[in-house]
Design a protein around this motif. Sequence first.
Motif, short mmCIF file in Angstrom:
data_model
loop_
_atom_site.label_atom_id
_atom_site.label_comp_id
_atom_site.label_asym_id
_atom_site.label_seq_id
_atom_site.Cartn_x
_atom_site.Cartn_y
_atom_site.Cartn_z
N GLN A 1 0.86 -1.18 0.08
CA GLN A 1 -0.05 -0.02 0.11
C GLN A 1 0.76 1.12 -0.09
O GLN A 1 1.74 1.34 0.72
CB GLN A 1 -0.94 0.01 1.26
N SER A 2 0.46 2.20 -0.84
CA SER A 2 1.23 3.52 -0.97
C SER A 2 0.22 4.59 -1.59
O SER A 2 -0.87 4.32 -2.27
CB SER A 2 2.45 3.48 -1.79
N PHE A 3 0.52 5.79 -1.66
CA PHE A 3 -0.15 6.77 -1.93
C PHE A 3 -0.24 6.68 -3.68
O PHE A 3 -1.17 6.85 -4.27
CB PHE A 3 0.62 8.29 -1.83
N TRP A 4 0.91 6.30 -4.26
CA TRP A 4 0.98 6.29 -5.71
C TRP A 4 0.40 4.83 -6.35
O TRP A 4 -0.47 5.16 -7.09
CB TRP A 4 2.52 6.19 -6.24
N LEU A 5 0.28 3.97 -5.54
CA LEU A 5 -0.42 2.75 -5.79
C LEU A 5 -2.09 3.10 -5.73
O LEU A 5 -2.65 2.73 -6.52
CB LEU A 5 -0.32 1.68 -4.73
#
Length: 201
Positions: A164-168
């Motif tokens: 999980q990440s902002f860009w994903l």
Amino acid sequence: MYQKGIKLWMDKFLALVLLIFLSPIMTTVALLIYLLMGRPILFRQKRPGLNGEIFSIFKFRTMTTKKDVNGELLPDEKRLVGIGRIIRSTSLDELPQLINVLKGDMSFVGPRPLLIEYLDLYNDEQKKRHNVLPGITGWAQINGRNTISWEQKFEYDVWYVEHQSFWLDLKILWMTFSKVFKQSDIHSASSVSMEKFRGTK
């Protein structure tokens, strides 16, 4: 920091903005359901969320309440007709989940909240999908949605939890808009809704 703080407040702010901006559309959908299918307008169901905690999910109702001679509800494909089919195919039925996001029950992106009865059927790896808030859309939804097997869905869900990440999240949201526009992967190969999960053999 993103997962445990920033994402939560970004979700709530965006949900509030979208609820205000989309209120005319949501009001129109609600009115059409009331006029063409009657009450109830919303479909509510208990679902497991973060850490398996139970909450009520909101959707616009898309199926009629027609029953057979024995008083049993007709199969999904016979109840998903007319305006309900249009609302489902355009994903407008998901809009009330903005309320769930605003309440903190859900996120915009995460594993989809499934049925409570599935909780005892998950293996240890599949249970990891409950380590984050469930989402309106997710990694599994842009990689097949209802056209892939349950096992594949859970693999995508767990992969998302671990990456999980902002860009994903931005990528998933962008690809979701594309899927909705193309109205793809809505139904499984044999049903208008996904077949029930029976456990991984």
